[in-house]
Motif scaffolding. Structure first.
Motif, PDB file in Angstrom:
ATOM      1  N   ALA A  62       0.832  -1.207   0.000  1.00  0.00           N
ATOM      2  CA  ALA A  62       0.000   0.000   0.000  1.00  0.00           C
ATOM      3  C   ALA A  62       0.864   1.254   0.000  1.00  0.00           C
ATOM      4  CB  ALA A  62      -0.928  -0.002   1.214  1.00  0.00           C
ATOM      5  N   VAL A  63       1.960   1.252   0.770  1.00  0.00           N
ATOM      6  CA  VAL A  63       2.856   2.412   0.814  1.00  0.00           C
ATOM      7  C   VAL A  63       3.502   2.626  -0.554  1.00  0.00           C
ATOM      8  CG1 VAL A  63       4.997   3.310   1.802  1.00  0.00           C
ATOM      9  CG2 VAL A  63       3.298   2.257   3.277  1.00  0.00           C
ATOM     10  N   ALA A  64       3.869   1.524  -1.210  1.00  0.00           N
ATOM     11  CA  ALA A  64       4.474   1.642  -2.543  1.00  0.00           C
ATOM     12  C   ALA A  64       3.488   2.243  -3.539  1.00  0.00           C
ATOM     13  CB  ALA A  64       4.949   0.270  -3.020  1.00  0.00           C
ATOM     14  N   ALA A  65       2.201   1.871  -3.429  1.00  0.00           N
ATOM     15  CA  ALA A  65       1.179   2.439  -4.316  1.00  0.00           C
ATOM     16  C   ALA A  65       1.033   3.938  -4.076  1.00  0.00           C
ATOM     17  CB  ALA A  65      -0.158   1.728  -4.103  1.00  0.00           C
ATOM     18  N   LEU A  66       1.074   4.355  -2.803  1.00  0.00           N
ATOM     19  CA  LEU A  66       1.018   5.778  -2.478  1.00  0.00           C
ATOM     20  C   LEU A  66       2.237   6.510  -3.060  1.00  0.00           C
ATOM     21  CD1 LEU A  66      -0.011   5.575   1.304  1.00  0.00           C
ATOM     22  CD2 LEU A  66      -1.496   6.155  -0.620  1.00  0.00           C
ATOM     23  N   THR A  67       3.402   5.882  -2.936  1.00  0.00           N
ATOM     24  CA  THR A  67       4.631   6.484  -3.451  1.00  0.00           C
ATOM     25  C   THR A  67       4.579   6.615  -4.964  1.00  0.00           C
ATOM     26  OG1 THR A  67       5.831   5.450  -1.610  1.00  0.00           O
ATOM     27  CG2 THR A  67       7.145   6.308  -3.450  1.00  0.00           C
ATOM     28  N   LEU A  68       4.017   5.608  -5.618  1.00  0.00           N
ATOM     29  CA  LEU A  68       3.879   5.651  -7.072  1.00  0.00           C
ATOM     30  C   LEU A  68       2.994   6.823  -7.490  1.00  0.00           C
ATOM     31  CD1 LEU A  68       4.784   3.991  -9.561  1.00  0.00           C
ATOM     32  CD2 LEU A  68       2.597   2.784  -9.410  1.00  0.00           C
ATOM     33  N   ALA A  69       1.894   7.034  -6.757  1.00  0.00           N
ATOM     34  CA  ALA A  69       1.009   8.170  -7.044  1.00  0.00           C
ATOM     35  C   ALA A  69       1.731   9.490  -6.788  1.00  0.00           C
ATOM     36  CB  ALA A  69      -0.252   8.083  -6.185  1.00  0.00           C
ATOM     37  N   LEU A 115      12.040   4.968  -3.895  1.00  0.00           N
ATOM     38  CA  LEU A 115      11.869   6.024  -4.891  1.00  0.00           C
ATOM     39  C   LEU A 115      12.575   5.667  -6.199  1.00  0.00           C
ATOM     40  CD1 LEU A 115      12.380   9.200  -2.655  1.00  0.00           C
ATOM     41  CD2 LEU A 115      10.232   8.352  -3.600  1.00  0.00           C
ATOM     42  N   SER A 116      13.781   5.133  -6.099  1.00  0.00           N
ATOM     43  CA  SER A 116      14.510   4.787  -7.320  1.00  0.00           C
ATOM     44  C   SER A 116      13.864   3.615  -8.047  1.00  0.00           C
ATOM     45  CB  SER A 116      15.965   4.462  -6.983  1.00  0.00           C
ATOM     46  OG  SER A 116      16.036   3.334  -6.109  1.00  0.00           O
ATOM     47  N   ALA A 117      13.281   2.672  -7.294  1.00  0.00           N
ATOM     48  CA  ALA A 117      12.647   1.508  -7.915  1.00  0.00           C
ATOM     49  C   ALA A 117      11.369   1.880  -8.643  1.00  0.00           C
ATOM     50  CB  ALA A 117      12.356   0.445  -6.853  1.00  0.00           C
ATOM     51  N   LEU A 118      10.678   2.927  -8.171  1.00  0.00           N
ATOM     52  CA  LEU A 118       9.374   3.286  -8.742  1.00  0.00           C
ATOM     53  C   LEU A 118       9.437   4.486  -9.676  1.00  0.00           C
ATOM     54  CD1 LEU A 118       7.058   2.853  -5.614  1.00  0.00           C
ATOM     55  CD2 LEU A 118       7.337   1.289  -7.530  1.00  0.00           C
ATOM     56  N   LEU A 119      10.594   5.122  -9.816  1.00  0.00           N
ATOM     57  CA  LEU A 119      10.680   6.341 -10.605  1.00  0.00           C
ATOM     58  C   LEU A 119      10.325   6.104 -12.068  1.00  0.00           C
ATOM     59  CD1 LEU A 119      11.331   9.323 -10.824  1.00  0.00           C
ATOM     60  CD2 LEU A 119      13.745   8.719 -11.179  1.00  0.00           C
ATOM     61  N   VAL A 120      10.964   5.117 -12.701  1.00  0.00           N
ATOM     62  CA  VAL A 120      10.696   4.860 -14.122  1.00  0.00           C
ATOM     63  C   VAL A 120       9.246   4.416 -14.342  1.00  0.00           C
ATOM     64  CG1 VAL A 120      11.298   3.429 -16.103  1.00  0.00           C
ATOM     65  CG2 VAL A 120      13.101   4.390 -14.676  1.00  0.00           C
ATOM     66  N   PRO A 121       8.710   3.449 -13.547  1.00  0.00           N
ATOM     67  CA  PRO A 121       7.288   3.113 -13.717  1.00  0.00           C
ATOM     68  C   PRO A 121       6.370   4.317 -13.538  1.00  0.00           C
ATOM     69  CG  PRO A 121       8.369   1.443 -12.377  1.00  0.00           C
ATOM     70  CD  PRO A 121       9.356   2.560 -12.568  1.00  0.00           C
ATOM     71  N   ALA A 122       6.713   5.222 -12.608  1.00  0.00           N
ATOM     72  CA  ALA A 122       5.882   6.411 -12.383  1.00  0.00           C
ATOM     73  C   ALA A 122       5.876   7.303 -13.621  1.00  0.00           C
ATOM     74  CB  ALA A 122       6.383   7.188 -11.173  1.00  0.00           C
ATOM     75  N   ILE A 123       7.031   7.448 -14.256  1.00  0.00           N
ATOM     76  CA  ILE A 123       7.111   8.267 -15.466  1.00  0.00           C
ATOM     77  C   ILE A 123       6.277   7.644 -16.588  1.00  0.00           C
ATOM     78  CG2 ILE A 123       8.667   9.071 -17.287  1.00  0.00           C
ATOM     79  CD1 ILE A 123      10.820   9.382 -15.140  1.00  0.00           C
ATOM     80  N   THR A 178      11.969   6.467   1.123  1.00  0.00           N
ATOM     81  CA  THR A 178      13.282   5.838   1.172  1.00  0.00           C
ATOM     82  C   THR A 178      13.913   5.855  -0.220  1.00  0.00           C
ATOM     83  OG1 THR A 178      12.347   3.647   0.777  1.00  0.00           O
ATOM     84  CG2 THR A 178      12.572   4.350   3.068  1.00  0.00           C
ATOM     85  N   PRO A 179      15.205   6.085  -0.311  1.00  0.00           N
ATOM     86  CA  PRO A 179      15.859   6.170  -1.635  1.00  0.00           C
ATOM     87  C   PRO A 179      15.641   4.929  -2.488  1.00  0.00           C
ATOM     88  CG  PRO A 179      17.320   6.983   0.082  1.00  0.00           C
ATOM     89  CD  PRO A 179      16.140   6.379   0.784  1.00  0.00           C
TER      90      PRO A 179
END
Length: 579
Positions: free
Chosen positions: A103-110, A268-276, A264-265
């Motif tokens: 759930a936290v990862a989904a929030l971070t992705l948003a 953030l780095s793991a989800l940056l490209v999918p977020a873009i 956490t770095p």
């Protein structure tokens, strides 16, 4: 100051003229869309691998924020099928479904998606979305629709399966077919069949019975609600959950909570490209729908401000228990058809969903997952358009290759690879097409001052004069192509004394192309052949004059191609001598 605020907060513009009629129309639209969104939001949260309430939470604050910052008066923002699938794929790489970390990862992705969209909007970078060609987008959405529908079969069958690609999903489903729950299958198939019937046949049937159009629309959009009520009552009254039918279970009875993404770095780095990728896909889908609906009422939207509106919506989702959102096609069309006048309709929809979150969530405790899966399947199959393959095959083999590759890669390797390949293919396709610009040798149409392709029209030519019409801007990718083409034409032609480059379609000449023009000029000069330009546009000429090219030109610059013909053609000279 006020004008500056209106630029970033369109609500200050349309809000000034808001009246009772607009309020009435917006309220009616909100009621219809709210009825549609309750089951749909629950279903898309299931698709994203999140608790069902996350779908409702993602449909409240984001809608309100878009109403403040967005420019479309009909776009309905919230969870959509493709973005939900992308969310499940991206978050599933960093956390296990069902855990707090998921759930936290989904929030971070948003949060990342929202921040990226806002930055693009502030710096007016909406044009980046143009790098995704429409055929590639159509191919990706078609493949995603197939993946989404396939991923929901496990809920229809009542089995456990896994996988992110089509081969993985199908293999897992076939491996678990011995686990099929026949009661779940009956519920899922019945709900799917009913929803398909509602979508295609209920409205015409009601109209034949004399039902007013508005009531017919409301009842048709309420089809999923009817399926939800019927199947929920069946499970509750017959105790089917004790016989293996999986249900939604307890849903928190509350307004969206205040939440914090993870910062956490590593996350953030793991989800940056999918977020873009999610941001770009969501923006392209959203702005396409918004522009289509705006055109029907002779309105306009600002793509750069749309980036800010969608970014604000995603940031809102990140801090209120949601996940990435965008403008949905189905809900936006429903909102438009229901008569929405302003973005206030979305705000009223958010209020309706908030009431549902507080008062109605206990009623979905016995809602079977199979019904939500049926809702998703019926919604996404309308996105599948395999005819795009036939259309592109007939029109352009290059576009067909791009579409086919996107579909195959998305189905075979997953949605993230599909999106990345779609972007890459779109850019490579553009570079390939522009690397071989259309250059036509032209001649004079008899009795006129017009010049046309010698291969398509009966025209006058002069063996000593070659005119090449360049139909693309010249830059580093295609500069050498023109250089080689001129060299080949002059080498193969006997008695050529002059070459004219007709620049009527050239809007840009970069430095690499300038060097190629200089090389052409030097080679022709060494061969005793003159190089001339005609119909050069003002901005292009201004740039050429900044270099030594015009001064060193082994020929002249003509305002019109007919002037070049009159000055250089031997036939024209002979005709004048005869006179």
């Amino acid at each position: 100051m006020i004008d500056h605020l209106r630029r970033y907060m369109p609500i200050l513009d349309w809000g000034r003229t808001y009246d009772r009629k607009a309020f009435s129309n917006d309220m009616i639209a909100a009621v219809i869309v709210t009825i549609m969104l309750i089951p749909q939001s629950l279903a898309y949260a299931l698709l994203a691998g999140l608790p069902p309430e996350a779908g409702i939470y993602a449909s409240i604050a984001p809608i309100i924020l878009y109403a403040i910052f967005g420019t479309s008066r009909a776009l309905a923002v919230g969870p959509v099928a493709v973005v939900s699938l992308l969310t499940a794929s991206a978050v599933g790489q960093v956390a296990e479904q069902g855990t707090a970390g998921y759930a936290v990862a989904a929030l971070t992705l948003a949060f990342l998606s929202g921040g990226f969209l806002v930055l693009m909007g502030v710096f007016r970078l909406g044009f980046f979305a143009n790098f995704l060609s429409h055929p590639v987008i159509a191919g990706f959405i078609t493949a995603s629709g197939i993946l989404i529908a396939t991923s929901q079969l496990k809920h229809i069958l009542g089995i456990s399966s896994h996988g992110h690609t089509l081969p993985e999903m199908l293999g897992s489903i076939f491996a678990h077919l011995n686990e099929v729950n026949w009661i779940t299958l009956a519920i899922g198939v019945s709900a799917t069949g009913f929803l398909f019937w509602v979508r295609g046949n209920l409205r015409p049937a009601l109209r034949k019975l004399g039902t007013p159009p508005l009531i017919s629309d409301i009842l048709t959009k309420a089809g999923p609600v009817a399926a939800v009520v019927a199947t929920t009552l069946s499970v509750w009254l017959l105790g089917l959950n004790d016989r293996g039918v999986k249900i939604v279970g307890e849903v928190p009875q509350s307004l969206p909570p205040l939440t914090l993404p993870g910062f956490t770095p590593d996350l953030l780095s793991a989800l940056l490209v999918p977020a873009i990728l999610i941001s770009i896909i969501g923006f392209v889908e959203s702005v396409s729908v918004a522009q289509t609906l705006a055109a029907k009422k002779r309105q306009r939207i600002d793509p750069d401000q749309e980036l800010i509106g969608l970014g604000a919506a995603n940031l809102g989702a990140a801090f209120t228990g949601g996940y990435p959102v965008t403008g949905g096609f189905a809900r936006s069309v429903v909102n438009f058809d229901a008569g929405a006048e302003t973005p206030a309709a979305g705000a009223f929809t958010a209020v309706g969903l908030a009431i549902a979150a507080v008062a109605l969530t206990p009623l979905v405790y016995f809602l079977p997952n199979a019904t939500l899966a049926a809702t998703i399947i019926v919604a996404v199959l309308s996105l599948v358009d395999l005819s795009i393959l036939q259309k592109t095959w007939r029109y352009s083999r290059a576009d067909f290759t791009a579409v086919a590759a996107t579909i195959v890669l998305t189905l075979g390797l997953g949605v993230e690879v599909g999106v990345a390949s779609g972007v890459t293919i779109s850019v490579l396709l553009h570079l390939y097409k522009t690397s071989r610009p259309h250059v036509a040798e032209v001649g004079l149409v008899p009795g006129t001052q017009h010049f046309r392709n010698i291969l398509r029209h009966k025209v006058e030519t002069d063996p000593a004069l070659v005119t090449l019409r360049v139909d693309e801007s010249l830059y580093f990718v295609n500069a050498r192509f023109l250089e080689d083409l001129v060299q080949k034409r002059v080498t193969n032609g006997c008695g050529i004394q002059n070459v004219v480059l007709m620049f009527s379609a050239v809007n840009e000449v970069d430095y690499s192309a300038l060097e190629s023009l200089e090389a052409i000029n030097h080679r022709l000069k060494d061969m005793g052949v003159g190089l001339h330009l005609s119909e050069v546009k003002g901005p292009v000429m201004d740039r050429l004059k900044r270099s030594h090219f015009i001064d060193d030109l082994n020929g002249r610059v003509f305002l019109a191609q007919h002037d070049a013909w009159a000055a250089l053609s031997k036939q024209n000279g002979q005709a004048k001598a005869a006179e």
